[in-house]
Write a protein that holds these residues in place. Structure first.
Motif, PDB file in Angstrom:
ATOM      1  N   LEU A   1       0.848  -1.189   0.000  1.00 53.30           N
ATOM      2  CA  LEU A   1       0.000   0.000   0.000  1.00 53.30           C
ATOM      3  C   LEU A   1       0.892   1.250   0.000  1.00 53.30           C
ATOM      4  O   LEU A   1       0.661   2.203  -0.760  1.00 53.30           O
ATOM      5  CB  LEU A   1      -0.919   0.009   1.227  1.00 53.30           C
ATOM      6  CG  LEU A   1      -1.677   1.317   1.510  1.00 53.30           C
ATOM      7  CD1 LEU A   1      -2.594   1.665   0.344  1.00 53.30           C
ATOM      8  CD2 LEU A   1      -2.472   1.211   2.802  1.00 53.30           C
ATOM      9  N   ILE A   2       1.933   1.230   0.815  1.00 47.16           N
ATOM     10  CA  ILE A   2       2.881   2.347   0.871  1.00 47.16           C
ATOM     11  C   ILE A   2       3.631   2.489  -0.458  1.00 47.16           C
ATOM     12  O   ILE A   2       3.804   3.592  -0.986  1.00 47.16           O
ATOM     13  CB  ILE A   2       3.871   2.153   2.040  1.00 47.16           C
ATOM     14  CG1 ILE A   2       3.112   2.178   3.377  1.00 47.16           C
ATOM     15  CG2 ILE A   2       4.970   3.213   2.009  1.00 47.16           C
ATOM     16  CD1 ILE A   2       3.947   1.755   4.567  1.00 47.16           C
TER      17      ILE A   2
ATOM     18  N   PHE B   1       4.635   5.325  -5.640  1.00 51.61           N
ATOM     19  CA  PHE B   1       4.672   5.306  -7.108  1.00 51.61           C
ATOM     20  C   PHE B   1       3.621   6.236  -7.703  1.00 51.61           C
ATOM     21  O   PHE B   1       3.863   6.890  -8.717  1.00 51.61           O
ATOM     22  CB  PHE B   1       4.471   3.882  -7.636  1.00 51.61           C
ATOM     23  CG  PHE B   1       5.760   3.136  -7.805  1.00 51.61           C
ATOM     24  CD1 PHE B   1       6.545   3.309  -8.928  1.00 51.61           C
ATOM     25  CD2 PHE B   1       6.206   2.266  -6.816  1.00 51.61           C
ATOM     26  CE1 PHE B   1       7.743   2.625  -9.081  1.00 51.61           C
ATOM     27  CE2 PHE B   1       7.405   1.584  -6.961  1.00 51.61           C
ATOM     28  CZ  PHE B   1       8.176   1.762  -8.090  1.00 51.61           C
ATOM     29  N   PHE B   2       2.461   6.303  -7.074  1.00 51.87           N
ATOM     30  CA  PHE B   2       1.415   7.170  -7.600  1.00 51.87           C
ATOM     31  C   PHE B   2       1.829   8.638  -7.506  1.00 51.87           C
ATOM     32  O   PHE B   2       1.538   9.437  -8.395  1.00 51.87           O
ATOM     33  CB  PHE B   2       0.103   6.937  -6.841  1.00 51.87           C
ATOM     34  CG  PHE B   2      -1.092   7.519  -7.530  1.00 51.87           C
ATOM     35  CD1 PHE B   2      -1.572   6.966  -8.711  1.00 51.87           C
ATOM     36  CD2 PHE B   2      -1.738   8.629  -7.012  1.00 51.87           C
ATOM     37  CE1 PHE B   2      -2.669   7.518  -9.361  1.00 51.87           C
ATOM     38  CE2 PHE B   2      -2.836   9.188  -7.644  1.00 51.87           C
ATOM     39  CZ  PHE B   2      -3.305   8.618  -8.825  1.00 51.87           C
TER      40      PHE B   2
ATOM     41  N   ILE C   1      -3.806   1.327  -4.777  1.00 49.45           N
ATOM     42  CA  ILE C   1      -3.821   1.984  -3.459  1.00 49.45           C
ATOM     43  C   ILE C   1      -5.089   1.589  -2.705  1.00 49.45           C
ATOM     44  O   ILE C   1      -5.059   1.301  -1.502  1.00 49.45           O
ATOM     45  CB  ILE C   1      -3.768   3.520  -3.627  1.00 49.45           C
ATOM     46  CG1 ILE C   1      -2.459   3.930  -4.308  1.00 49.45           C
ATOM     47  CG2 ILE C   1      -3.913   4.216  -2.274  1.00 49.45           C
ATOM     48  CD1 ILE C   1      -2.422   5.395  -4.714  1.00 49.45           C
ATOM     49  N   ILE C   2      -6.185   1.548  -3.440  1.00 47.81           N
ATOM     50  CA  ILE C   2      -7.487   1.253  -2.818  1.00 47.81           C
ATOM     51  C   ILE C   2      -7.585  -0.207  -2.392  1.00 47.81           C
ATOM     52  O   ILE C   2      -8.046  -0.525  -1.284  1.00 47.81           O
ATOM     53  CB  ILE C   2      -8.631   1.602  -3.801  1.00 47.81           C
ATOM     54  CG1 ILE C   2      -8.546   3.079  -4.189  1.00 47.81           C
ATOM     55  CG2 ILE C   2      -9.986   1.283  -3.182  1.00 47.81           C
ATOM     56  CD1 ILE C   2      -9.484   3.468  -5.311  1.00 47.81           C
ATOM     57  N   ALA C   3      -7.125  -1.123  -3.263  1.00 44.20           N
ATOM     58  CA  ALA C   3      -7.289  -2.557  -2.998  1.00 44.20           C
ATOM     59  C   ALA C   3      -6.591  -3.014  -1.708  1.00 44.20           C
ATOM     60  O   ALA C   3      -7.225  -3.686  -0.876  1.00 44.20           O
ATOM     61  CB  ALA C   3      -6.791  -3.371  -4.195  1.00 44.20           C
ATOM     62  N   PRO C   4      -5.320  -2.698  -1.461  1.00 45.76           N
ATOM     63  CA  PRO C   4      -4.693  -3.122  -0.201  1.00 45.76           C
ATOM     64  C   PRO C   4      -5.373  -2.512   1.023  1.00 45.76           C
ATOM     65  O   PRO C   4      -5.473  -3.159   2.074  1.00 45.76           O
ATOM     66  CB  PRO C   4      -3.249  -2.616  -0.328  1.00 45.76           C
ATOM     67  CG  PRO C   4      -3.012  -2.443  -1.768  1.00 45.76           C
ATOM     68  CD  PRO C   4      -4.325  -2.038  -2.336  1.00 45.76           C
ATOM     69  N   ALA C   5      -5.831  -1.258   0.855  1.00 46.18           N
ATOM     70  CA  ALA C   5      -6.532  -0.620   1.981  1.00 46.18           C
ATOM     71  C   ALA C   5      -7.794  -1.407   2.336  1.00 46.18           C
ATOM     72  O   ALA C   5      -8.100  -1.627   3.523  1.00 46.18           O
ATOM     73  CB  ALA C   5      -6.881   0.822   1.627  1.00 46.18           C
TER      74      ALA C   5
ATOM     75  N   LEU D   1       2.867  -3.584 -12.272  1.00 49.25           N
ATOM     76  CA  LEU D   1       2.564  -2.184 -12.570  1.00 49.25           C
ATOM     77  C   LEU D   1       3.768  -1.284 -12.305  1.00 49.25           C
ATOM     78  O   LEU D   1       4.074  -0.385 -13.093  1.00 49.25           O
ATOM     79  CB  LEU D   1       1.362  -1.721 -11.741  1.00 49.25           C
ATOM     80  CG  LEU D   1      -0.001  -2.291 -12.157  1.00 49.25           C
ATOM     81  CD1 LEU D   1      -1.053  -1.984 -11.097  1.00 49.25           C
ATOM     82  CD2 LEU D   1      -0.429  -1.719 -13.507  1.00 49.25           C
ATOM     83  N   ALA D   2       4.467  -1.531 -11.186  1.00 49.55           N
ATOM     84  CA  ALA D   2       5.649  -0.727 -10.850  1.00 49.55           C
ATOM     85  C   ALA D   2       6.758  -0.944 -11.870  1.00 49.55           C
ATOM     86  O   ALA D   2       7.434   0.015 -12.292  1.00 49.55           O
ATOM     87  CB  ALA D   2       6.136  -1.086  -9.446  1.00 49.55           C
TER      88      ALA D   2
END
Length: 649
Positions: A19-20, A25-26, A51-55, A214-215
């Motif tokens: 998530l971090i 990266f965003f 970002i949303i999915a891990p949260a 993605l990264a």
């Protein structure tokens, strides 16, 4: 980390960590001006959803570790949200992979339909399982079993990764080697991680399986490097922003700042002068960027910079560009009083579609800079754009002609001007004249010849012309009595090592007599000693081809140098003729030159004869051949039969 947060049933350390990573990266993606290519949108939204999915998965683990019957509905809502977000991530990753090969981008809409269908089926499968109670096992107490949910997400990831690998294998020939290497490294790793997740549902590591690809895609294909000293991006980044603005139809100016003295610095040997140069550029960049937030500066070389100023074309914004020039002049002069700057800018006219076109237009405008010791500031006008578009259109046609090398190319039109022989009082020779026809309109040779020479297209045009001349010679030789037809060659191409072989190959192809071909070289071609030129001339002469020296009197070659080369005929330029008629001293010089050439066995021809007075002067001074409107204008080469004498049978 799980203990610190307060739940122990599910280890979410990896989810928190990624998530971090996704957040970092965003931020980079939004703050470092990445390359926004066609496929970038999938990386962008994929990282946003990452970002949303891990949260959400952290929230699911938290609720499941401190479960009550009242929280069952909340848990289902979180799982439903995760299913939707996870499916969108898989969609973005799959679409990115599908659009990586350039050839596939034309089929993007079909791939989108396919991937959307896959996502819809996945959502239907998961949502049905969720509301049928197959994803949550809870019988009371503080812990809910969500291993079935993790396994089903795992199945979706495995299906997506497997599809991606199979797809990559089917289009591998269309992918660059580096892309293939990345795909066949990253996706097997993702499959391995998903298998590990399947065997151990108490440690949630799903985020790794989508954040990693993605990264990697962002780092390798979209991140833009910065110069560590100047804080500027390079030409690659410039092209990206230029294309973005064109695609998004953003109004902007593009400009070039050139400091010639800085381009001459040797960076392999640091000196105080170099440090001062860096200081000047750094000062300028910081001042300019602070003053104009919409300004982006890109480094091309030590002393060449391109800038994009995102603003509509208004008088106020043009004043801002003038201030940029003022800042540059002041900053550079503070370091080096002898340094000059060249600053050319222009609004991005709608016809300018690529950064290469913008660069070519700037190169054209830079020729207006006459004095290299003075600063040069210029802003392109609509008239400049009109001239450039005309030039660019001609240039593209010439490049296409060079690529095709088609002797039947209708754009290359072969005219010829009959040449009068004084002794026989008839037309015995002619000069082939190249014309260019684009979209039904004739282009002046004075316009297209310099462009052809600059773009290295002139040799291809000469070869096409030679083929057209040889085609006509095949017909003329059988029925008409004449000496030859001459074809012009440029100075550059006559020093090509294989020119003689190419010329002889064309003549042999059409079976014409080499003596019927003469090649014309301008005086500038023989001004310098060039062994390749001499070698080509003698090799062709051995096969019967003779030579004209064209435009004699306009260059700087010495008479001895001209006589030393195997020229059969010297063509006196019309300016020499006109000056001789008006000036007795020039008349004496021309008379002496004619006598010298005749004594050396060289024939003389004068061109540009239009009036009776010019004709009488040419005959009196002993020119063997006369060329000009007084006798004949250029005509299509097929009409030479109207001037040559027919063979009596």
């Amino acid at each position: 980390m799980s203990n610190v947060i307060g739940y122990e049933a599910y280890n979410i350390d990896v989810e928190v960590a990624f998530l971090i990573v996704s957040l970092i990266f965003f931020v980079f993606m939004n703050g470092t001006k990445p390359r926004r290519t066609t496929s970038y949108v999938y990386v962008f939204f994929g990282m946003l959803f990452s970002i949303i999915a891990p949260a959400i998965s952290i929230a699911i683990a938290y609720i499941a570790s401190d479960m009550t019957y009242e929280k069952l509905g909340m848990l289902r809502i979180c799982m439903l949200s995760y299913i939707i977000i996870y499916s969108l991530i898989l969609f973005d990753v799959s679409m990115y992979l599908c659009t990586l090969p350039y050839r596939n981008r034309s089929k993007e809409s079909w791939y989108r339909i396919f991937c959307m269908a896959f996502v819809a089926l996945m959502d239907l499968y998961c949502i049905t399982s969720l509301f049928s109670g197959n994803m949550i096992s809870y019988t009371g107490g503080e812990l809910a079993d969500i291993s079935a949910f993790i396994i089903k997400m795992n199945h979706c990831g495995l299906v997506s990764s497997t599809f991606s690998l199979v797809f990559a294998l089917t289009v591998t020939k269309d992918m660059p080697k580096v892309v293939r290497t990345i795909i066949f490294t990253v996706y097997p790793l993702c499959v391995l991680l998903l298998i590990l997740q399947r065997t151990n549902t108490s440690h949630i590591i799903l985020a790794m399986t989508y954040v990693i690809p993605l990264a990697v895609f962002f780092i390798l294909f979209h991140s833009n490097p910065y110069d560590e000293i100047l804080g500027l991006q390079n030409a690659y980044s410039l092209e990206s922003r230029f294309e973005d603005n064109i695609f998004l139809k953003k109004p902007f100016y593009i400009g070039y700042l050139i400091i010639p003295s800085f381009n001459r610095l040797d960076f392999s040997k640091p000196t105080p002068e170099m440090a001062d140069a860096f200081e000047a550029i750094v000062s300028y960049c910081r001042l300019a960027e602070d003053k104009y937030p919409n300004l982006y500066i890109y480094k091309q070389s030590a002393g060449t910079f391109t800038f994009i100023y995102e603003a509509p074309q208004t008088e106020e914004n043009e004043k801002a560009l003038d201030e940029l020039g003022d800042i540059a002049e002041k900053t550079i002069k503070d370091i080096d009083n002898l340094a000059t700057i060249i600053m050319i800018d222009m609004p991005c006219f709608k016809e300018i579609k690529t950064i290469a076109m913008a660069r070519e237009m700037v190169n054209m405008l830079s020729k207006k800079h006459v004095n290299p010791l003075d600063n040069f500031r210029y802003r392109a006008t609509l008239e400049d754009n009109k001239k450039f578009q005309e030039r660019y259109r001609i240039e593209q046609e010439l490049l296409d002609i060079r690529f095709r090398k088609d002797p039947d190319d209708e754009r290359v039109v072969c005219y010829a001007q009959p040449i009068f022989e004084v002794e026989s009082q008839s037309f015995r020779t002619a000069e082939a004249l190249m014309r260019l026809k684009i979209n039904g309109e004739m282009v002046s040779p004075g316009l297209f010849i310099p462009i052809a020479e600059e773009t290295n297209c002139i040799h291809a045009l000469t070869l096409v012309m030679l083929e057209k001349v040889c085609m006509e010679l095949q017909k003329l030789e059988k029925e008409y009595d004449f000496e030859c037809i001459s074809v012009n060659c440029s100075a550059k191409e006559f020093t090509l090592p294989g020119l003689s072989e190419e010329v002889l190959g064309i003549i042999k192809k059409y079976g014409v007599d080499p003596k019927k071909i003469r090649l014309e070289l301008t005086e500038s071609a023989v001004a310098d000693d060039n062994n390749k030129l001499k070698k080509n001339m003698y090799k062709l002469r051995e096969q019967g081809i003779s030579f004209y020296l064209d435009d004699f009197g306009t260059g700087y070659s010495a008479m001895a140098r001209v006589i030393d080369l195997p020229f059969r005929t010297i063509k006196f330029d019309k300016t020499l003729l006109y000056q001789s008629i008006e000036d007795e001293r020039m008349d004496g010089i021309v008379s002496n030159m004619i006598e010298t050439l005749k004594n050396s066995g060289i024939m003389t021809l004068v061109e540009g004869v239009e009036s009776d007075a010019q004709n009488d002067y040419s005959i009196i001074h002993g020119f063997e051949y006369i060329q000009g409107f007084h006798y004949a204008k250029p005509v299509p080469i097929s009409e030479l039969r109207n001037y040559f004498t027919k063979i009596k049978k």
